[in-house]
Each structure stands twice: as C-alpha cells, then as structure tokens.
Design a protein around this motif. Structure first.
Motif, mmCIF file in Angstrom:
data_model
loop_
_atom_site.group_PDB
_atom_site.id
_atom_site.type_symbol
_atom_site.label_atom_id
_atom_site.label_comp_id
_atom_site.label_asym_id
_atom_site.label_seq_id
_atom_site.Cartn_x
_atom_site.Cartn_y
_atom_site.Cartn_z
ATOM 1 N N LEU A 125 0.829 -1.202 0.000
ATOM 2 C CA LEU A 125 0.000 0.000 0.000
ATOM 3 C C LEU A 125 0.869 1.259 0.000
ATOM 4 C CD1 LEU A 125 -2.669 -1.072 2.648
ATOM 5 C CD2 LEU A 125 -2.717 -1.389 0.160
ATOM 6 N N SER A 126 0.325 2.316 -0.526
ATOM 7 C CA SER A 126 1.074 3.578 -0.599
ATOM 8 C C SER A 126 1.315 4.195 0.773
ATOM 9 C CB SER A 126 0.315 4.582 -1.483
ATOM 10 O OG SER A 126 -0.990 4.805 -0.970
ATOM 11 N N ASP A 127 0.508 3.781 1.763
ATOM 12 C CA ASP A 127 0.680 4.346 3.108
ATOM 13 C C ASP A 127 1.745 3.607 3.925
ATOM 14 O OD1 ASP A 127 -0.652 1.998 3.537
ATOM 15 O OD2 ASP A 127 -2.247 2.836 4.765
ATOM 16 N N GLY A 128 2.463 2.667 3.273
ATOM 17 C CA GLY A 128 3.589 2.032 3.932
ATOM 18 C C GLY A 128 3.281 0.732 4.639
ATOM 19 N N TYR A 129 2.438 -0.077 4.044
ATOM 20 C CA TYR A 129 2.130 -1.389 4.624
ATOM 21 C C TYR A 129 2.143 -2.459 3.543
ATOM 22 C CZ TYR A 129 0.737 0.580 9.122
ATOM 23 O OH TYR A 129 0.743 1.215 10.343
ATOM 24 N N LEU A 130 2.530 -3.670 3.955
ATOM 25 C CA LEU A 130 2.404 -4.834 3.093
ATOM 26 C C LEU A 130 1.158 -5.609 3.515
ATOM 27 C CD1 LEU A 130 6.085 -6.185 3.167
ATOM 28 C CD2 LEU A 130 4.989 -4.981 1.274
ATOM 29 N N ILE A 131 0.406 -6.091 2.539
ATOM 30 C CA ILE A 131 -0.742 -6.933 2.824
ATOM 31 C C ILE A 131 -0.409 -8.338 2.340
ATOM 32 C CG2 ILE A 131 -3.215 -7.305 2.490
ATOM 33 C CD1 ILE A 131 -2.516 -4.718 3.971
ATOM 34 N N LEU A 132 -0.464 -9.294 3.264
ATOM 35 C CA LEU A 132 -0.148 -10.668 2.906
ATOM 36 C C LEU A 132 -1.388 -11.389 2.382
ATOM 37 C CD1 LEU A 132 2.213 -11.739 5.845
ATOM 38 C CD2 LEU A 132 2.698 -10.365 3.813
ATOM 39 N N ASN A 133 -1.180 -12.590 1.866
ATOM 40 C CA ASN A 133 -2.284 -13.347 1.269
ATOM 41 C C ASN A 133 -3.427 -13.616 2.247
ATOM 42 O OD1 ASN A 133 -0.850 -13.440 -1.117
ATOM 43 N ND2 ASN A 133 0.044 -15.452 -0.694
ATOM 44 N N ASP A 134 -3.098 -13.708 3.540
ATOM 45 C CA ASP A 134 -4.139 -13.968 4.541
ATOM 46 C C ASP A 134 -4.672 -12.680 5.173
ATOM 47 O OD1 ASP A 134 -2.001 -13.153 6.067
ATOM 48 O OD2 ASP A 134 -2.186 -14.756 7.556
ATOM 49 N N LYS A 135 -4.367 -11.531 4.542
ATOM 50 C CA LYS A 135 -4.822 -10.202 4.961
ATOM 51 C C LYS A 135 -4.014 -9.599 6.119
ATOM 52 C CE LYS A 135 -8.093 -10.879 1.980
ATOM 53 N NZ LYS A 135 -7.929 -10.350 0.602
ATOM 54 N N THR A 136 -2.975 -10.295 6.559
ATOM 55 C CA THR A 136 -2.114 -9.729 7.600
ATOM 56 C C THR A 136 -1.469 -8.448 7.090
ATOM 57 O OG1 THR A 136 -1.618 -11.901 8.545
ATOM 58 C CG2 THR A 136 -0.082 -10.138 9.059
ATOM 59 N N LYS A 137 -1.419 -7.440 7.954
ATOM 60 C CA LYS A 137 -0.872 -6.133 7.597
ATOM 61 C C LYS A 137 0.489 -5.960 8.279
ATOM 62 C CE LYS A 137 -2.663 -1.400 7.099
ATOM 63 N NZ LYS A 137 -3.766 -0.485 7.488
#
Length: 244
Positions: free
Chosen positions: A216-228
C-alpha cells in the motif's frame, strides 16, 4: 562418567582437544578413542557407544555428516568442530546444533562442553542432523529447526510467512497459523533464512515475499491472509526493489 570420542583428521587438533578435556573435565569425561576418517569414525562409534562426539566437519575421506548418515542410532551429544566453512556453519545453525570454530578458543570450548554435560540426550537429534545434512548436501527443500525451551520445531522455510521480533525474541508465523517464539534476535534469524526470499521491511519484521499480496502507498504490506505488515519509510525502496 561421560564417554567421549574425538574424530578429526588433524593430529594436532585431536591432541589439543584431549589436553583441554584432561585439564578441565578430568573427573567428568573419559576419552574412549580417536579417528581421522569417515570409515574409522563409524567403526569407533559403533564399537565404543559414546555419549559425546567431538566431530570435525571435513575428514580425510569425506564429511562427518556421512558418518552420522551411516549410524543406525544417534544416542549421543555432538559438538561439531569446523573452520570458516560458510556452508557447514549454516547447515549446523539450521539444525540448531552446537559447534566450535577453529582455532579453538578455550572459553568457547569449555562452554560448549559444559552445555553438553548439562543437557539431556536429545530425542530429536536424528531429525536435527537430517536438517543439517540435507542442507549441506544441497537439498532443494530447505528446512529450519526452531528451538524453544522444551520443543524442537522442524519446518519448511517455504511455509514461513513472516517473522516478528521483540527484543531478543522472534516469533515465526507459518501459513498454517502456527506461531513459534524462539530466543533469537531478528538479526540472528535473518542469517538463517534465504536472503532472496525474505525481505526485512522493518526493524522488527522479516517477510517471505511469496506471501505478499500487495504493498500500500501508506507504507504497509498486505499478505495473502490479509495480515498487515509495516514498512519503515527508509526501507520502502528496498522492498520495492525486492518485489520487482
């Protein structure tokens, strides 16, 4: 009295280990014999049934993992001895086994031996050896041993989604929802994992890039299981480069 054998292809080093044991552990350890090759090492262990092995990685006719692969049982403790062989050291670390670097430091030697004396024989040793041996021999499937106070977890590296550290502890999160906390810093954890697969996106996080769904542009990775997972601002470019 603990029964020990020394398997090393250098006479000088065998003599050094013997002297250190006689000086520091005379009343606790007795040396049953020595060997300098894979062939003689197997024979010595089978004949003497030792409690403790001092085992050099590289021998005259092969590698010490070949000795361990030929034995039917592994009812002993092992202290590996190795030079600066990166592959061997990595293999031993992955199996959560003990080792001493050459040239042998007196304090490190005594610490390793005292630990072996105080530790009960490990029922999982055969599996730990297999993890180390497979990696050393170039197995395509990389496994890692995660050692807690009472359990050895053996998992495939591919099943690790991410790692999160808190001080001197790191928790491993697997694709099956398992959480395993070990007493190891993130820096030490990073040394065990494949550099091209795991991304350090934050001072507290290592992420398996194959489980990343989006950034995400706000500096987070989203994993396949929705973990941030947070990405530190100074690591954004590094993470993007790893993902491209």
């Amino acid at each position: 009295m603990i029964k020990a054998v020394i398997i090393d292809d250098e006479l000088r080093l065998r003599n050094s280990i013997r002297k250190k044991l006689e000086t520091n552990f005379k009343n606790e350890i007795t040396i049953l014999g020595e060997a300098e090759s894979v062939k003689d090492g197997v024979k010595l262990i089978e004949e003497t049934k030792p409690d403790l092995l001092f085992l050099d990685i590289e021998l005259t006719d092969g590698y010490s993992f070949e000795i361990l692969e030929q034995l039917e049982t592994h009812d002993f403790q092992i202290i590996f001895i190795t030079g600066f062989n990166h592959l061997a050291i990595q293999a031993i670390k992955l199996g959560a086994l003990d080792y001493i670097l050459k040239p042998i430091d007196d304090d490190e030697f005594c610490i390793a031996v005292e630990k072996a004396i105080e530790t009960d024989k490990n029922a999982s040793l055969e599996q730990l050896i297999k993890v180390s041996s497979d990696f050393f021999n170039g197995s395509k499937i990389k496994r890692i041993v995660l050692k807690t106070t009472d359990t050895h977890y053996i998992i495939n590296e591919d099943d690790l989604m991410y790692c999160k550290s808190e001080g001197n502890y790191t928790t491993f999160f697997t694709k099956d929802g398992e959480e395993i906390m070990i007493s190891k810093t993130l820096k030490k954890t990073e040394e065990l994992l494949t550099e091209t697969t795991f991304i350090k996106c934050h001072q507290s996080y290592l992420v398996n890039k194959f489980y990343i769904a989006k950034m995400l542009s706000d500096g987070y990775l989203i994993l396949n299981d929705k973990t941030k997972i947070p990405v530190s601002s100074r690591r954004k470019e590094h993470v993007l480069g790893k993902l491209s």
